[in-house]
Design a protein around this motif. Structure first.
Motif, mmCIF file in Angstrom:
data_model
loop_
_atom_site.group_PDB
_atom_site.id
_atom_site.type_symbol
_atom_site.label_atom_id
_atom_site.label_comp_id
_atom_site.label_asym_id
_atom_site.label_seq_id
_atom_site.Cartn_x
_atom_site.Cartn_y
_atom_site.Cartn_z
ATOM 1 N N ASP A 218 2.945 -19.142 36.833
ATOM 2 C CA ASP A 218 2.435 -17.774 36.707
ATOM 3 C C ASP A 218 3.372 -16.863 35.908
ATOM 4 O O ASP A 218 3.046 -15.700 35.689
ATOM 5 C CB ASP A 218 2.245 -17.166 38.106
ATOM 6 C CG ASP A 218 1.180 -17.900 38.910
ATOM 7 O OD1 ASP A 218 0.286 -18.500 38.296
ATOM 8 O OD2 ASP A 218 1.258 -17.860 40.153
ATOM 9 N N SER A 219 4.510 -17.384 35.481
ATOM 10 C CA SER A 219 5.517 -16.522 34.851
ATOM 11 C C SER A 219 5.010 -15.875 33.570
ATOM 12 O O SER A 219 5.307 -14.705 33.297
ATOM 13 C CB SER A 219 6.786 -17.322 34.551
ATOM 14 O OG SER A 219 7.369 -17.805 35.735
ATOM 15 N N TRP A 221 1.886 -15.004 32.469
ATOM 16 C CA TRP A 221 0.985 -13.852 32.601
ATOM 17 C C TRP A 221 1.661 -12.697 33.344
ATOM 18 O O TRP A 221 1.404 -11.525 33.045
ATOM 19 C CB TRP A 221 -0.331 -14.255 33.262
ATOM 20 C CG TRP A 221 -0.296 -14.600 34.725
ATOM 21 C CD1 TRP A 221 -0.250 -15.821 35.280
ATOM 22 C CD2 TRP A 221 -0.338 -13.670 35.816
ATOM 23 N NE1 TRP A 221 -0.242 -15.744 36.660
ATOM 24 C CE2 TRP A 221 -0.303 -14.430 37.013
ATOM 25 C CE3 TRP A 221 -0.400 -12.279 35.912
ATOM 26 C CZ2 TRP A 221 -0.324 -13.839 38.269
ATOM 27 C CZ3 TRP A 221 -0.421 -11.690 37.176
ATOM 28 C CH2 TRP A 221 -0.392 -12.474 38.334
ATOM 29 N N GLN A 222 2.550 -13.017 34.306
ATOM 30 C CA GLN A 222 3.284 -11.945 34.969
ATOM 31 C C GLN A 222 4.186 -11.202 33.975
ATOM 32 O O GLN A 222 4.296 -9.969 34.016
ATOM 33 C CB GLN A 222 4.125 -12.523 36.106
ATOM 34 C CG GLN A 222 3.322 -12.998 37.298
ATOM 35 C CD GLN A 222 4.187 -13.630 38.370
ATOM 36 O OE1 GLN A 222 5.410 -13.711 38.230
ATOM 37 N NE2 GLN A 222 3.563 -14.098 39.436
#
Length: 247
Positions: A218-219, A221-222
């Motif tokens: 998820d890094s 898009w975060q």
């Protein structure tokens, strides 16, 4: 747009006359990288070569420190009387601030490239493919753009160049309580929440995963959400602050 391009050239010319600040912004992250790799790297266990682990964090440190100079140049304009002349020429605040931000992006692109070059010389060996490199460049550009607008916002708030220089401290501090230099699980438990959820950590993890061909999770898009949010808020707030200080 033409006004912004002309003012970008003006800011770059001003930068060339202040070489000591430019050299500091470029050399300090390199010196810190060498200190961490050669002084502390042997005592820090990250599951890989320490230079491989630390480079993404150093790139963000370089981008943050270089962008912080934008706060000083904006404050100099706001307190030096040049804004009145610009407004008499019917140049809008958006063009003035965009010129500072564009110059910051160009400066930081050069500085980040130099950091990459030094990292290669001391053993950094990424395994990213062409698409991964494009993604790395995109995330870095978004981060630099967001931090540059945030720096411009601080420059509008500060009442003196010395006060604006305090933004440098903030940008240098933020990568430390993150995964930039050591794994987060080695930090005290009370610090985990902040270190995991502050904006720098997902950017670093996304860059590290892309450069080393590891799962990004998820890094990515975060990181984009954080950078996009900071960019929108900082750009909007900068416009409002400029209008407030010049009416």
């Amino acid at each position: 747009m033409s006004d912004a391009i002309v003012l970008t050239g003006r800011t770059i010319r001003l930068t060339r006359r202040n070489l000591d600040a430019v050299l500091t912004a470029m050399l300090l992250p390199i010196m810190l990288m060498l200190v961490f790799v050669y002084f502390f790297g042997g005592a820090i266990h990250t599951g890989t070569e320490y230079v491989t682990y630390v480079v993404p964090g150093v790139m963000l440190l370089c981008a943050g420190f270089g962008s912080a100079n934008t706060a000083v140049t904006v404050t100099n304009d706001m307190t030096g009387g040049i804004i009145d002349r610009f407004r008499s020429l019917d140049i809008g605040g958006t063009a003035i601030l965009a010129g500072h931000v564009a110059a910051s992006v160009l400066r930081n692109t050069v500085a980040t490239t130099i950091v990459f070059g030094v990292a290669f010389l001391i053993g950094f060996r990424p395994v990213a493919g062409p698409l991964d490199w494009l993604a790395v460049a995109g995330i870095l550009l978004m981060f630099i753009l967001a931090i540059s607008w945030l720096s411009a916002c601080f420059g509008l708030i500060a009442r003196s160049p010395e006060a604006a220089g305090g933004f440098t401290f903030l940008m240098m501090f933020l990568p430390y309580p993150s995964s930039a230099f050591v794994p987060i699980d080695t930090m005290p438990g009370w610090l985990h929440g902040f270190a995991e959820h502050q904006p720098v950590t997902p950017v670093i993890e996304a860059l590290r995963g892309l450069l080393l061909d590891r799962p990004v999770g998820d890094s990515a898009w975060q990181a984009l959400v954080w950078c996009g949010g900071i960019l929108v808020v900082a750009a909007g707030l900068s416009g409002a602050l400029f209008h407030r200080r010049t009416v």
